[in-house]
Design an enzyme around this catalytic site. Sequence first.
Site, short mmCIF file in Angstrom:
data_model
loop_
_atom_site.label_atom_id
_atom_site.label_comp_id
_atom_site.label_asym_id
_atom_site.label_seq_id
_atom_site.Cartn_x
_atom_site.Cartn_y
_atom_site.Cartn_z
N GLU A 1 -2.36 5.39 13.31
CA GLU A 1 -2.00 6.60 12.57
C GLU A 1 -2.29 7.86 13.38
O GLU A 1 -1.47 8.78 13.44
CB GLU A 1 -2.74 6.65 11.23
CG GLU A 1 -2.33 7.83 10.37
CD GLU A 1 -2.83 7.74 8.94
OE1 GLU A 1 -2.32 8.48 8.07
OE2 GLU A 1 -3.75 6.91 8.67
N HIS B 1 -3.43 7.86 5.69
CA HIS B 1 -3.55 6.53 5.08
C HIS B 1 -4.98 6.03 5.30
O HIS B 1 -5.59 5.51 4.38
CB HIS B 1 -2.52 5.58 5.68
CG HIS B 1 -2.40 4.29 4.92
ND1 HIS B 1 -2.07 4.24 3.59
CD2 HIS B 1 -2.60 3.01 5.31
CE1 HIS B 1 -2.06 2.98 3.18
NE2 HIS B 1 -2.39 2.21 4.21
N LYS C 1 -9.87 7.69 1.03
CA LYS C 1 -10.25 6.29 0.77
C LYS C 1 -11.74 6.08 1.03
O LYS C 1 -12.34 5.16 0.49
CB LYS C 1 -9.43 5.34 1.63
CG LYS C 1 -7.97 5.17 1.19
CD LYS C 1 -7.27 4.13 2.05
CE LYS C 1 -5.83 3.93 1.62
NZ LYS C 1 -4.96 5.08 1.94
N PHE D 1 1.31 -2.97 4.63
CA PHE D 1 1.65 -4.29 5.18
C PHE D 1 3.14 -4.53 4.99
O PHE D 1 3.73 -4.14 3.98
CB PHE D 1 0.86 -5.38 4.44
CG PHE D 1 -0.55 -5.56 4.93
CD1 PHE D 1 -1.02 -4.90 6.05
CD2 PHE D 1 -1.41 -6.42 4.28
CE1 PHE D 1 -2.31 -5.08 6.51
CE2 PHE D 1 -2.71 -6.62 4.72
CZ PHE D 1 -3.16 -5.95 5.84
N CYS E 1 0.80 -1.22 0.00
CA CYS E 1 0.00 0.00 0.00
C CYS E 1 0.83 1.28 0.00
O CYS E 1 0.27 2.37 -0.10
CB CYS E 1 -0.94 0.01 1.21
SG CYS E 1 -1.80 -1.55 1.45
N HIS F 1 -9.53 1.85 -1.35
CA HIS F 1 -8.09 1.65 -1.17
C HIS F 1 -7.51 1.06 -2.46
O HIS F 1 -7.74 -0.09 -2.78
CB HIS F 1 -7.85 0.70 0.01
CG HIS F 1 -6.43 0.64 0.47
ND1 HIS F 1 -5.37 0.98 -0.32
CD2 HIS F 1 -5.90 0.26 1.66
CE1 HIS F 1 -4.24 0.82 0.36
NE2 HIS F 1 -4.55 0.38 1.57
#
Length: 402
Positions: free
Chosen positions: A305, A294, A326, A390, A162, A331
Amino acid sequence: MGRVVITGAGTINPLGSDMPSTLLAMQEGRCGIGPLEIEDVDRLSIQIGGQIKGYDEAAHFNRQQIALYDRFTQFALLAAREAIGQSGLSFSGELADQSGVIFGTSGGGLNTQDENYRAVYEAGKNRVHPFIVPRLMNNAATSHVSIEWNLRGPTFTVATACASSNHAMGQAFNMVRSGMAKVMVTGGSEAMLCFGGIKAWEGLRVMSRDACRPFSATRNGMVQGEGAAVFVFEDYEHARARGAEILCEVAGFAMSSDACDIVTPSKQGAARAIGGALKDAKISKDSVGYINAHGTGTAANDKTECAAVADVFGAHADRLMISSTKSMHGHLIGGTGAVELIACIMALRDGIIAPTIGYEEADPECALDVVPNVAREAQVEVALSNAFAFGGMNAVIALRRH
């Protein structure tokens, strides 16, 4: 070290087929997430996504090109067409040698893989098309953009889940800033909305069945999207000499690794990347007005976050605007940072902050100004774009109003 500016931007994503339509959708807080229209959708437990509806590849490419281009490559080419067109650049001679392409993607030609695994394993075919490897390779989009516009300088693809787009744009920024290149075409593209792509993500149990609601106490997971965004990063003196329109300045970039867990995010890793971008840009914490988060809509990401932002900014965190687009476009995995950079440019250039839509109920662990549901007018001098992937891959870009 030179200065780097953005002189072109292009996109195709669930909110729009170009920059103007995307900017309008972000300003209106429009949702591009809806029912998926893909083969075997009835076999999926997750049946929503940020899909580009009504897309007709034959309207943009001829039969020979379609045979070579996976969906993610097509998206990248369309976005590059708009970005390079806006920049007004033509690449020949020395400039072609000093200009390159760096894109981010995670799945690459996943649609091509899905289609051909189906043909071999389900339909029992023993042969596939000879162009399958050139279609599915992760560098396909990068290579075709290089070929189409005669970009003969540094050219490669980054795959860090990502964070792929932010890592790609960060490398492009450093190449122009260091003098290794005059111009870099950069961004990301993704097209993972196929049966195999969704089925794999279902196994992680992080997907929502109804909507993406970042930072809301009622959130229940992320929603995938597809699309691309491409930008022209150019040496400031080169842009100024030719009288180019400058959208904003790329001021800094930093990256870090959590080095602790393959899927669970780390507050410390995210904070190091955020703080590193400020340090690289030589920007004070108090000058930052907006962060494109994010913000995936999972509890682990959202809380981590927000905690990282609070740690880095201290008391100023309460004066920051932080939103997740998003919630509107889904995403886009490896392409997500590129589409999200559009919201940062809009904040700096137009003074409009994209909202976090779908926000229903405050979460005390996400007690920041998340610009809930409605866009906001505000003058912003500095914006950050966060990407936390990830594998613990973190990449943050700092932009400054020009």
